[in-house]
Design a protein around this motif. Structure first.
Motif, PDB file in Angstrom:
ATOM      1  N   ALA A 223       0.840  -1.196   0.000  1.00  0.00           N
ATOM      2  CA  ALA A 223       0.000   0.000   0.000  1.00  0.00           C
ATOM      3  C   ALA A 223       0.878   1.251   0.000  1.00  0.00           C
ATOM      4  CB  ALA A 223      -0.924  -0.007   1.206  1.00  0.00           C
ATOM      5  N   GLY A 224       1.932   1.236   0.825  1.00  0.00           N
ATOM      6  CA  GLY A 224       2.832   2.385   0.871  1.00  0.00           C
ATOM      7  C   GLY A 224       3.506   2.605  -0.469  1.00  0.00           C
ATOM      8  N   ARG A 225       3.985   1.500  -1.063  1.00  0.00           N
ATOM      9  CA  ARG A 225       4.666   1.632  -2.353  1.00  0.00           C
ATOM     10  C   ARG A 225       3.707   2.110  -3.427  1.00  0.00           C
ATOM     11  NH1 ARG A 225       9.573  -0.424  -2.949  1.00  0.00           N
ATOM     12  NH2 ARG A 225       9.692   1.392  -4.285  1.00  0.00           N
ATOM     13  N   SER A 226       2.446   1.645  -3.385  1.00  0.00           N
ATOM     14  CA  SER A 226       1.490   2.025  -4.433  1.00  0.00           C
ATOM     15  C   SER A 226       1.174   3.518  -4.378  1.00  0.00           C
ATOM     16  CB  SER A 226       0.206   1.207  -4.317  1.00  0.00           C
ATOM     17  OG  SER A 226      -0.618   1.728  -3.289  1.00  0.00           O
ATOM     18  N   LEU A 227       1.408   4.146  -3.213  1.00  0.00           N
ATOM     19  CA  LEU A 227       1.163   5.587  -3.113  1.00  0.00           C
ATOM     20  C   LEU A 227       2.377   6.398  -3.544  1.00  0.00           C
ATOM     21  CD1 LEU A 227      -0.685   5.549   0.308  1.00  0.00           C
ATOM     22  CD2 LEU A 227      -1.678   6.295  -1.845  1.00  0.00           C
ATOM     23  N   GLY A 228       3.469   5.711  -3.889  1.00  0.00           N
ATOM     24  CA  GLY A 228       4.657   6.422  -4.346  1.00  0.00           C
ATOM     25  C   GLY A 228       5.705   6.600  -3.265  1.00  0.00           C
TER      26      GLY A 228
ATOM     27  N   ASN B 298       1.557  -1.070 -12.153  1.00  0.00           N
ATOM     28  CA  ASN B 298       2.309  -0.132 -11.315  1.00  0.00           C
ATOM     29  C   ASN B 298       3.521  -0.809 -10.667  1.00  0.00           C
ATOM     30  OD1 ASN B 298       1.178  -1.599  -9.287  1.00  0.00           O
ATOM     31  ND2 ASN B 298       0.303   0.132  -8.191  1.00  0.00           N
TER      32      ASN B 298
ATOM     33  N   ASN C  70       8.817   5.415  -8.087  1.00  0.00           N
ATOM     34  CA  ASN C  70       8.013   6.027  -7.027  1.00  0.00           C
ATOM     35  C   ASN C  70       7.245   7.236  -7.546  1.00  0.00           C
ATOM     36  OD1 ASN C  70       8.873   4.164  -5.136  1.00  0.00           O
ATOM     37  ND2 ASN C  70      10.688   5.382  -4.627  1.00  0.00           N
TER      38      ASN C  70
ATOM     39  N   ARG D 232       4.366   5.803  -9.558  1.00  0.00           N
ATOM     40  CA  ARG D 232       3.282   5.247  -8.738  1.00  0.00           C
ATOM     41  C   ARG D 232       2.451   6.340  -8.083  1.00  0.00           C
ATOM     42  NH1 ARG D 232       7.036   1.027  -6.142  1.00  0.00           N
ATOM     43  NH2 ARG D 232       6.762  -0.843  -7.427  1.00  0.00           N
ATOM     44  N   ALA D 233       3.092   7.483  -7.796  1.00  0.00           N
ATOM     45  CA  ALA D 233       2.357   8.586  -7.168  1.00  0.00           C
ATOM     46  C   ALA D 233       1.219   9.064  -8.063  1.00  0.00           C
ATOM     47  CB  ALA D 233       3.311   9.733  -6.854  1.00  0.00           C
TER      48      ALA D 233
ATOM     49  N   PHE E  13      -6.785  -2.022  -3.044  1.00  0.00           N
ATOM     50  CA  PHE E  13      -6.510  -3.447  -2.883  1.00  0.00           C
ATOM     51  C   PHE E  13      -7.749  -4.213  -2.415  1.00  0.00           C
ATOM     52  CE2 PHE E  13      -2.595  -1.156  -2.274  1.00  0.00           C
ATOM     53  CZ  PHE E  13      -1.650  -1.909  -2.960  1.00  0.00           C
TER      54      PHE E  13
ATOM     55  N   ASN F 205      -5.764  -2.721   2.933  1.00  0.00           N
ATOM     56  CA  ASN F 205      -4.383  -2.341   3.266  1.00  0.00           C
ATOM     57  C   ASN F 205      -4.259  -0.914   3.778  1.00  0.00           C
ATOM     58  OD1 ASN F 205      -3.825  -4.860   2.382  1.00  0.00           O
ATOM     59  ND2 ASN F 205      -2.655  -4.273   0.595  1.00  0.00           N
TER      60      ASN F 205
ATOM     61  N   PHE G 297      -3.112   1.661   6.585  1.00  0.00           N
ATOM     62  CA  PHE G 297      -1.999   1.546   7.530  1.00  0.00           C
ATOM     63  C   PHE G 297      -2.557   1.401   8.944  1.00  0.00           C
ATOM     64  CE2 PHE G 297      -0.137   4.483   4.188  1.00  0.00           C
ATOM     65  CZ  PHE G 297       0.431   3.436   3.481  1.00  0.00           C
TER      66      PHE G 297
ATOM     67  N   LEU H 104       5.846  12.975   0.450  1.00  0.00           N
ATOM     68  CA  LEU H 104       6.386  13.179  -0.895  1.00  0.00           C
ATOM     69  C   LEU H 104       6.429  14.659  -1.252  1.00  0.00           C
ATOM     70  CD1 LEU H 104       4.608  10.198  -2.660  1.00  0.00           C
ATOM     71  CD2 LEU H 104       6.971  10.334  -1.895  1.00  0.00           C
TER      72      LEU H 104
ATOM     73  N   ARG I 136      -7.974   7.505  -0.039  1.00  0.00           N
ATOM     74  CA  ARG I 136      -6.533   7.640   0.204  1.00  0.00           C
ATOM     75  C   ARG I 136      -5.791   7.756  -1.125  1.00  0.00           C
ATOM     76  NH1 ARG I 136      -3.126   2.963   3.199  1.00  0.00           N
ATOM     77  NH2 ARG I 136      -3.826   1.793   1.386  1.00  0.00           N
TER      78      ARG I 136
END
Lengths: 243, 317
Positions: free
Chosen positions: A144-149, B58, B149, B152-153, B159, B163, B165, B181, B225
């Motif tokens: 999930a973290g990686r998918s957000l960049g 991605n 990265n 992907r942003a 998912f 997922n 956090f 970021l 999100r």
């Protein structure tokens, strides 16, 4: 019965209170605590760094080599006794450093060296504990973290590590407690820690059992304090579990 | 060569994607180009590779062969088989050409093409193909590659298992990535987060942890999100498969709203109703290849592929 307690009190008086001998215990306690806290910090930092090296995706050769080194470090540290590591650290690796005084106190000169050795020792165990905690975190969190960049490291530090710490806290405190008690071997290289005080008191008073009992009680109090801290932290971390 | 046909309105292009897990070939050459504003629904039996396809877009899975492009930026390494003029520089090609000519064939464009196709078909390129070839690959990579990265942003992902956090509050879940970021300040990110929460009617949940939420709430927050990053496209990986039946509706509703607003979406799902109603294009993946690709009307009313007919007859009962 009364005579027995009187005798015990007299021994306690001569071994702890008379002529200010409690000052000796306090000095030993101070050194033990300094060593334990320093070693704990060093161990935690090494533990986290080594863990990162071991769990980071191996994208290039440098990381693979680092990983091999990290594994070797853990194997060697876990495979040899701490006293032996202390001897090697004290008499071989850091032989030149230990003559300097530490935080202005002369008789504590060897303490930073011993603390670093204990920290290096603790780091190996800490990394094993953390690795277990990290493997218990759902891989979806990283994805999930990686998918957000976010980068691997950003996600790891902000999301995965905090979650793994939560499940690893009991075992980590187990390691801290072990660490505090393990510093009692520092006397082997002439550091005046709490355990070493027994020798001084016994020489003075020809009394063996009482200083041992007193020292045991002091260690026990330290550990009880650590247990309280553990409970406090666990309660805090439970916040994200409340339903 | 792909880089020559950059089309401005194509956001993501997955070109000729192969993915092997060990010896298992999950994807066998899938090409998927997503245009701005398109809503592509991918369906297929389980194990067909549809989720893997989405995750390759991605790069949560790295394709074994093939390239993924985000606009004119390349996210994967160069796949030489997609660049004919690079293959021509390889020593394998040169050797084969010399052999062909000495065997009496005429030197022509046609011959080149034939050799390239053979190289491609038999996977003849080796690691060491000479300096010229190496330089060409390097140049291409330098020219087009983009940090994954950063890529992907711009591509949101939702998912199956949400997922969120677990160690962060809902608000922190929404603001972590934009702030880390440096796309927004903390204040801006929180403002946006509250606006998004208000939109789905969960503003009172801003400071709770995900474990206190229902599955439907979790998934809707996972969707906003990814919206908080203001992505150009959102990839949905079976977003309703892990939900209680009564919570599926609220998530699909939100997805429909996004569709109406013109969000570009790629959705892997088993919700045929959603596909019929919302999709602009429906794709059937089976055995690692695209078996059918059509508008929803054509796709459901007159399917051509035998396997698709069978699949639809089972799921549309």
């Amino acid at each position: 019965m009364k005579e027995f307690f009187l005798g015990v009190w007299e021994d306690f008086y001569s071994c702890f209170l008379e002529n200010g001998s409690y000052m000796m215990y306090l000095k030993g306690l101070r050194n033990t605590i300094i060593m334990a806290i320093l070693a704990c910090i060093v161990g935690l930092i090494i533990g986290i760094v080594v863990t990162i090296i071991r769990v980071v995706p191996k994208k290039n050769k440098a990381l693979v080599v680092l990983d091999k080194i990290a594994n070797l470090y853990v194997t060697i540290i876990r495979g040899t006794p701490v006293v032996l590591q202390l001897f090697i650290g004290y008499f071989v690796i850091f032989a030149a450093v230990k003559t300097a005084s530490f935080i202005g106190i002369k008789e504590t000169a060897g303490i930073p060296v011993a603390a670093v050795v204990f920290g290096i020792n603790s780091g190996a165990y800490m990394s094993e504990i953390l690795r277990g905690g990290i493997n218990a975190v759902d891989f979806g969190q990283m994805e999930a973290g990686r998918s957000l960049g976010l980068s691997w490291l950003q996600t790891f530090m902000r999301v995965v590590l905090p979650q793994s710490l939560k499940s690893a806290i009991p075992t980590m405190f187990n390691e801290f407690i072990t660490l505090v008690k393990e510093t009692s071997v520092a006397g082997y290289v002439g550091i005046v820690d709490l355990m070493k005080i027994q020798k001084y008191v016994t020489t003075q008073n020809a009394e063996l059992y009482m200083p041992l009992l007193i020292i045991a009680a002091i260690y026990l109090i330290i550990v009880l304090g650590l247990q309280q801290i553990q409970k406090l932290i666990e309660r805090r971390l439970m916040a994200s579990d409340k339903r | 060569m792909i880089s020559d046909k950059i089309s401005l309105d194509e956001i993501v292009k997955a070109e000729n994607i192969y993915k092997n897990f060990g010896k298992v070939e999950v994807l066998k050459g899938v090409t998927l180009r997503i245009k701005k504003g398109e809503r592509v629904v991918v369906i297929g039996p389980s194990g067909s590779g549809k989720s893997t396809m989405l995750r390759c877009m991605n790069l949560l899975e790295e394709p074994t062969y093939g390239e993924v492009w985000l606009h004119e930026n390349l996210l994967t390494p160069i796949d030489p088989y997609l660049h004919f003029d690079v293959i021509k520089l390889s020593s394998t090609f040169k050797k084969m050409k010399v052999e062909a000519i000495t065997a009496g064939e005429e030197d022509s464009e046609k011959l080149d093409e034939k050799i390239i196709l053979e190289i491609k078909k038999k996977d003849l390129l080796k690691k060491n193909e000479g300096k010229e070839y190496k330089l060409a690959i390097k140049d291409l990579y330098k020219k087009y590659s983009m940090n994954i990265n950063k890529g992907r942003a711009k591509m949101g992902m939702v998912f199956q298992h949400f997922n969120l956090f677990n160690n962060l509050t809902v608000l922190e879940n929404l603001t972590l990535a934009p702030v880390k970021l440096k796309l927004k300040t903390k204040e801006e990110a929180e403002e946006k987060a509250y606006a998004l929460l208000k939109r789905i009617g969960l503003e009172d949940k801003a400071n709770v942890y995900p474990s206190t939420l229902s599955g439907g709430q979790k998934q809707r927050i996972a969707i906003i999100r990814s919206l908080a990053m203001e992505p150009e496209v959102i990839l949905f990986d079976e977003p309703t498969s892990a939900l209680d039946p009564e919570m599926v509706g609220e998530v699909l509703e939100l997805m429909k709203e996004l569709a109406e607003e013109g969000m570009t979406m790629v959705v892997v799902t088993h919700e045929m109703g959603f596909a019929k109603e919302v999709a602009t294009r429906v794709i059937f993946i089976d055995e690692g290849i695209i078996k059918e690709e059509n508008t929803p009307k054509e796709f459901f009313e007159s399917p051509k592929d035998e396997r698709l007919k069978e699949f639809l007859s089972k799921v549309l009962m």
